[in-house]
Design a protein around this motif. Structure first.
Motif, mmCIF file in Angstrom:
data_model
loop_
_atom_site.group_PDB
_atom_site.id
_atom_site.type_symbol
_atom_site.label_atom_id
_atom_site.label_comp_id
_atom_site.label_asym_id
_atom_site.label_seq_id
_atom_site.Cartn_x
_atom_site.Cartn_y
_atom_site.Cartn_z
ATOM 1 N N ARG A 1 0.958 -1.250 -0.115
ATOM 2 C CA ARG A 1 -0.033 -0.183 -0.031
ATOM 3 C C ARG A 1 0.956 1.209 -0.065
ATOM 4 O O ARG A 1 0.474 2.407 -0.756
ATOM 5 C CB ARG A 1 -1.195 0.064 1.184
ATOM 6 C CG ARG A 1 -2.142 -0.944 1.137
ATOM 7 C CD ARG A 1 -2.901 -0.803 2.426
ATOM 8 N NE ARG A 1 -3.455 0.395 2.721
ATOM 9 C CZ ARG A 1 -3.909 0.735 3.993
ATOM 10 N NH1 ARG A 1 -3.814 -0.215 4.779
ATOM 11 N NH2 ARG A 1 -4.006 2.083 4.255
ATOM 12 N N GLN A 2 2.064 1.189 0.796
ATOM 13 C CA GLN A 2 2.979 2.493 0.859
ATOM 14 C C GLN A 2 3.369 2.721 -0.499
ATOM 15 O O GLN A 2 3.696 3.813 -0.746
ATOM 16 C CB GLN A 2 3.956 2.122 1.829
ATOM 17 C CG GLN A 2 4.997 3.260 2.222
ATOM 18 C CD GLN A 2 6.239 2.930 1.315
ATOM 19 O OE1 GLN A 2 6.536 1.857 1.096
ATOM 20 N NE2 GLN A 2 6.859 4.022 1.005
ATOM 21 N N ILE A 3 3.693 1.579 -1.250
ATOM 22 C CA ILE A 3 4.266 1.712 -2.559
ATOM 23 C C ILE A 3 3.421 2.268 -3.405
ATOM 24 O O ILE A 3 3.841 3.242 -4.207
ATOM 25 C CB ILE A 3 4.812 0.524 -3.239
ATOM 26 C CG1 ILE A 3 5.913 -0.275 -2.363
ATOM 27 C CG2 ILE A 3 5.159 0.638 -4.779
ATOM 28 C CD1 ILE A 3 7.247 0.373 -2.629
ATOM 29 N N SER A 4 2.297 2.045 -3.446
ATOM 30 C CA SER A 4 1.045 2.484 -4.233
ATOM 31 C C SER A 4 0.763 3.986 -4.056
ATOM 32 O O SER A 4 0.557 4.794 -4.688
ATOM 33 C CB SER A 4 -0.167 1.697 -3.936
ATOM 34 O OG SER A 4 -1.220 2.339 -4.732
ATOM 35 N N GLU A 5 0.779 4.337 -2.713
ATOM 36 C CA GLU A 5 0.497 5.597 -2.276
ATOM 37 C C GLU A 5 1.837 6.587 -2.561
ATOM 38 O O GLU A 5 1.410 7.736 -3.024
ATOM 39 C CB GLU A 5 0.271 5.832 -0.777
ATOM 40 C CG GLU A 5 -1.000 5.272 -0.452
ATOM 41 C CD GLU A 5 -2.027 5.859 -1.080
ATOM 42 O OE1 GLU A 5 -2.279 7.180 -1.131
ATOM 43 O OE2 GLU A 5 -3.196 5.229 -1.380
ATOM 44 N N TYR A 6 2.917 6.081 -2.424
ATOM 45 C CA TYR A 6 4.211 6.770 -2.945
ATOM 46 C C TYR A 6 4.071 7.068 -4.414
ATOM 47 O O TYR A 6 4.099 8.381 -4.791
ATOM 48 C CB TYR A 6 5.460 6.085 -2.757
ATOM 49 C CG TYR A 6 6.508 6.596 -3.327
ATOM 50 C CD1 TYR A 6 6.956 7.703 -2.418
ATOM 51 C CD2 TYR A 6 7.177 6.420 -4.531
ATOM 52 C CE1 TYR A 6 8.136 8.449 -3.065
ATOM 53 C CE2 TYR A 6 8.095 6.981 -5.292
ATOM 54 C CZ TYR A 6 8.883 8.049 -4.416
ATOM 55 O OH TYR A 6 9.722 8.661 -4.849
ATOM 56 N N ALA A 7 3.612 6.335 -5.181
ATOM 57 C CA ALA A 7 3.334 6.495 -6.813
ATOM 58 C C ALA A 7 2.281 7.843 -7.124
ATOM 59 O O ALA A 7 2.533 8.488 -7.673
ATOM 60 C CB ALA A 7 2.849 5.430 -7.454
ATOM 61 N N LYS A 8 1.383 7.584 -6.120
ATOM 62 C CA LYS A 8 0.359 8.995 -6.293
ATOM 63 C C LYS A 8 1.016 10.252 -5.670
ATOM 64 O O LYS A 8 0.602 11.106 -6.390
ATOM 65 C CB LYS A 8 -0.898 8.730 -5.540
ATOM 66 C CG LYS A 8 -1.520 7.344 -5.841
ATOM 67 C CD LYS A 8 -2.694 6.830 -5.123
ATOM 68 C CE LYS A 8 -3.245 5.711 -5.429
ATOM 69 N NZ LYS A 8 -4.278 4.985 -4.485
ATOM 70 N N ILE A 9 1.658 10.225 -4.874
ATOM 71 C CA ILE A 9 2.600 11.459 -4.320
ATOM 72 C C ILE A 9 3.287 11.794 -5.242
ATOM 73 O O ILE A 9 3.475 12.994 -5.490
ATOM 74 C CB ILE A 9 3.124 11.223 -2.832
ATOM 75 C CG1 ILE A 9 1.803 11.463 -1.941
ATOM 76 C CG2 ILE A 9 4.264 12.436 -2.784
ATOM 77 C CD1 ILE A 9 2.717 11.228 -0.300
ATOM 78 N N ARG A 10 4.279 10.901 -5.874
ATOM 79 C CA ARG A 10 5.308 11.280 -6.790
ATOM 80 C C ARG A 10 4.371 11.919 -7.962
ATOM 81 O O ARG A 10 4.827 12.984 -8.597
ATOM 82 C CB ARG A 10 5.934 10.162 -7.310
ATOM 83 C CG ARG A 10 6.990 10.319 -8.083
ATOM 84 C CD ARG A 10 8.031 9.216 -8.683
ATOM 85 N NE ARG A 10 7.108 8.255 -9.632
ATOM 86 C CZ ARG A 10 7.305 7.051 -9.841
ATOM 87 N NH1 ARG A 10 8.191 6.407 -8.977
ATOM 88 N NH2 ARG A 10 6.312 6.350 -10.563
ATOM 89 N N ARG A 11 3.286 11.198 -8.519
ATOM 90 C CA ARG A 11 2.638 11.999 -9.587
ATOM 91 C C ARG A 11 1.910 13.380 -9.220
ATOM 92 O O ARG A 11 2.187 14.308 -9.931
ATOM 93 C CB ARG A 11 1.445 11.098 -9.865
ATOM 94 C CG ARG A 11 0.643 11.612 -11.193
ATOM 95 C CD ARG A 11 -0.868 11.059 -11.344
ATOM 96 N NE ARG A 11 -1.752 11.469 -10.124
ATOM 97 C CZ ARG A 11 -2.243 12.503 -10.026
ATOM 98 N NH1 ARG A 11 -2.052 13.462 -10.888
ATOM 99 N NH2 ARG A 11 -3.143 12.672 -9.006
#
Length: 177
Positions: A97-107
């Motif tokens: 989940r943290q990896i997925s949320e990181y991708a959203k923050i990066r975007r």
């Protein structure tokens, strides 16, 4: 009477010519004023669209950061649980989940970087980078390191400080527009 007719015709021609010239000048002035007004309105609309797209990008990053913060609290709580297979499995799910949320923050940070200005973009990238210590501590926990919960919790202050700095930069940029 011949002279008065010539004068009358001359005055009429001069008056008519002046009226045509005045009409032409007025028409050119009106056309130029309309063009200037249209250009001003277009610039104003572009500026307002930019302002709104920046505002949306800023709000999106703030929202995603808060959601990531909630996930980090959940991870922190799980890290405090006694060591067990269930804890490791839960941490694995939270890691994904943290990896997925990181991708959203990066975007979101990239959108802010695209929208600008440079101060807000730099602050957005700092928020993105402030997630790194959490990731490293969670990875360490999954690798069995016992000190990882403390390292994870130590990352909260810099993370929230990065968000505060971003909000300040976004506010300053938004007020300048």
């Amino acid at each position: 009477m011949g002279d008065s007719t010539i004068w009358t015709v001359a005055i009429a021609a001069l008056t008519g010519g002046t009226a045509v010239l005045a009409s032409w000048v007025t028409s050119r002035g009106s056309t130029q004023a309309a063009r200037i007004q249209a250009e001003t309105a277009a610039r104003s609309q572009r500026a307002e669209r930019l302002r709104e797209s920046r505002r949306a990008a800023y709000l999106d990053l703030i929202e995603r950061t808060h959601l990531m913060g909630e996930l980090f609290w959940e991870i922190s709580t799980t890290l405090r649980l006694p060591h067990s297979e269930e804890r490791i499995a839960t941490l694995g799910v939270l890691y994904d989940r943290q990896i997925s949320e990181y991708a959203k923050i990066r975007r979101c940070a990239r959108v802010v970087e695209l929208e600008g200005p440079p101060g807000a973009a730099a602050a957005a990238l700092a928020v993105q980078k402030a997630t790194g210590p959490f990731h490293a501590a969670l990875k360490a926990a999954l690798d069995g390191e016992r000190d990882s919960p403390r390292a994870f919790d130590d990352a909260f202050s810099p993370f929230w400080k990065a968000l505060e700095d971003f909000v300040d930069a976004a506010r300053a940029a938004h007020q300048l527009e």
